[in-house]
Each structure stands twice: as structure tokens, then as C-alpha cells.
Design an enzyme around this catalytic site. Structure first.
Site, PDB file in Angstrom:
ATOM      1  N   GLY A  25       0.852  -1.192   0.000  1.00 53.01           N
ATOM      2  CA  GLY A  25       0.000   0.000   0.000  1.00 53.01           C
ATOM      3  C   GLY A  25       0.883   1.237   0.000  1.00 53.01           C
ATOM      4  CG  ASN A  26       0.764   5.863  -1.590  1.00 51.68           C
ATOM      5  OD1 ASN A  26       1.997   5.952  -1.626  1.00 51.68           O
ATOM      6  ND2 ASN A  26      -0.030   6.739  -2.178  1.00 51.68           N
ATOM      7  CE  LYS A  63       3.727   0.072   3.480  1.00 51.50           C
ATOM      8  NZ  LYS A  63       3.121   1.367   3.169  1.00 51.50           N
ATOM      9  CB  THR A  93      -1.589   0.381  11.895  1.00 51.15           C
ATOM     10  OG1 THR A  93      -0.886   1.612  11.936  1.00 51.15           O
ATOM     11  CG2 THR A  93      -2.682   0.367  12.934  1.00 51.15           C
ATOM     12  CD  GLU A 120       8.966  -0.323   4.825  1.00 49.58           C
ATOM     13  OE1 GLU A 120       8.560  -0.536   3.696  1.00 49.58           O
ATOM     14  OE2 GLU A 120       8.611   0.634   5.515  1.00 49.58           O
ATOM     15  CE1 TYR A 158      10.877  10.854  -0.277  1.00 54.58           C
ATOM     16  CE2 TYR A 158      11.638   9.810   1.728  1.00 54.58           C
ATOM     17  CZ  TYR A 158      10.743   9.882   0.682  1.00 54.58           C
ATOM     18  OH  TYR A 158       9.711   8.977   0.582  1.00 54.58           O
ATOM     19  CD  GLU A 187       5.932  -2.297   7.379  1.00 51.40           C
ATOM     20  OE1 GLU A 187       6.426  -2.783   8.422  1.00 51.40           O
ATOM     21  OE2 GLU A 187       5.529  -1.129   7.283  1.00 51.40           O
TER      22      GLU A 187
END
Ligand code: TTP
Length: 220
Positions: free
Chosen positions: A17-18, A23, A25, A41, A59, A93
Site C-alpha cells: 500500500g502507499n 502497513k 498498524t 519493514e 529525499y 511488510e
């Protein structure tokens, strides 16, 4: 590549999922049920590779560091896929598939990852898929609207993600949709169980219950 779960091999479920879709939770909830192994993850590894915060570098300067970051992501997810476990179910994850089909794909489309860098990651990916035990039996897709996850990302305020623009989240959403929902991007190597993850994370119990009834209880 997809193999039927057998007695000697746990059923492997990858949660996708985005960014900000919930994920972690979801996996915290699943872990509490017991008799499952959860490989969360390796975010902390991405933040500290021999002292380097690769997520931050990604980033700060994606042109320079996306290859570095995605190479390490691929390695750490391969490590998760191939960890031994003794329970009937194991949850991952993310997977090497979303790293390659969503994130590397986005970097390639945007021309941020140079073509030779993309080719090296892709060759590694193809070799891993062929030679390593990275089979997935089911994907759980935490499906969200990009507006919802963007709000969550702003709220959780992870230092590295402070400058992530909405456009990036929207575009990653579309790639996840094409891959897991519409199934028109690359391959989807296992069936997909979709969960509506727009609802407030504190009230998502019904959606989780649906997953438990329709997947976990049926396979026990
Ligand atoms: P996610 O894997 O989406 O994890 P998350 O913590 O947002 O999950 P959730 O809120 O649903 O529990 O992303 C973690 C960070 O790593 C995010 O900034 C995106 C980045 N990332 C990449 O840039 N490339 C990748 O291949 C992966 C897997 C993550």
C-alpha cells in the site's frame, strides 16, 4: 514462481500500500493474533547503513542517491523474504516486488534514476526472482486515497519525508493501483486481498476482521 503453501513452507503474505497506508498498524494487529511471524519493514536499516541515513539522502538528493537507496532496499527486503520461520503464516511488510514495480518504476518514469542504474537494479531483481525463495502466496493491499495518506504523512511528521510533495504520493498511488488493483502493470505474482484502509486507523477493526475470517481462518 508462485508456489502452493505446503506443510513445510509457511504461507507468505506481503502487505502493500502507499506510503502511510497503515502497513505497520495492520501488522501490529496481526502479530497480536499469535502463531504468525511478522517481518516488519527494515526502515531502521535504511536509516542507518553503516552510519548513513540512506532514506534522508534519498529525499535530499534523489538523482544522486536513488540507486544507492533502492539497491539497499532490495537487499534488505531479500533478507526479509528469505528469513526462516516456524509458524504457519509469515507476513512481510512490503516485498521486493513493490520496491521494484512501484518505487523503482516511479524513479525510472521520472528520469530520476539514470537508465544504466535502472538496468543494474532490474538485472539484480530478475536474478533474485529466478534464484531466491521470494515467492509470495498473497498480497494484502491496503487501498487508500492519496489525499488520506498525505494527511497522515504530514501528521506523523517523519523527518526525512517532510518535503514529499502531494504529486509524488498521488503518482505512487496510481502505480500501486495499476499494479495491484487493475493488474495492468508488470506481473502480479499472487492473488490480492484488498482492504479499505481509508477509514481511521483506530476504527479499522471490521476490515481487519474480514481479512481474518476470509484468509487466516480458512487456511488454518
Ligand atoms: P513505506 O514502505 O510505504 O512504509 P511506511 O512506513 O510509510 O508504511 P505505513 O505508514 O503504511 O506503515 O515507506 C517507507 C519510506 O521508504 C517512505 O518514505 C518511502 C520509502 N521507500 C522508497 O523510497 N523506496 C522503496 O522501495 C520503499 C519500499 C520505500
Amino acid at each position: 514462481m508462485r508456489r502452493a503453501p505446503s506443510l513445510d513452507r509457511p504461507c507468505t503474505i506481503a502487505v502493500e500500500g502507499n506510503i502511510g497506508s497503515g502497513k505497520s498498524t495492520f501488522l501490529r494487529h496481526i502479530e497480536k493474533l499469535g502463531n504468525v511471524t511478522v517481518f516488519s519493514e527494515p526502515l531502521e536499516k535504511w536509516r542507518n547503513c553503516q552510519g548513513h541515513n540512506l532514506l534522508d539522502l534519498l529525499y535530499q538528493d534523489p538523482q544522486r542517491y536513488s540507486f544507492t537507496f533502492q539497491s539497499y532496499v532490495q537487499l534488505t527486503l531479500l533478507q526479509a523474504h528469505t528469513q526462516k520461520c516456524s509458524t504457519k503464516f509469515r507476513f512481510l511488510e512490503r516485498s521486493i516486488f513493490s520496491a521494484r514495480y512501484c518505487f523503482v518504476e516511479k524513479l525510472r518514469r521520472d528520469g530520476i534514476m539514470a537508465s544504466p542504474e535502472y538496468s543494474v537494479i532490474d538485472e539484480w531483481f530478475k536474478w533474485i526472482k529466478q534464484e531466491q525463495a521470494v515467492g509470495v502466496d498473497l498480497f494484502v493491499y491496503l487501498r487508500t486515497d492519496p489525499e488520506v495518506v498525505y494527511e497522515r504523512i504530514l501528521k506523523r511528521d517523519r523527518a526525512e519525508e517532510r518535503k514529499v510533495p502531494f504529486e509524488y504520493i498521488k503518482s505512487l498511488h496510481e502505480i500501486h493501483e495499476d499494479w495491484l488493483y487493475h493488474k495492468r502493470l508488470y506481473e502480479c505474482p499472487a492473488p490480492v486481498f484488498t482492504i479499505d484502509a481509508n477509514v481511521d486507523l483506530g476504527m479499522i477493526g471490521d476490515e481487519y476482521g474480514r481479512f481474518e475470517d476470509q484468509v487466516l481462518k480458512k487456511r488454518v
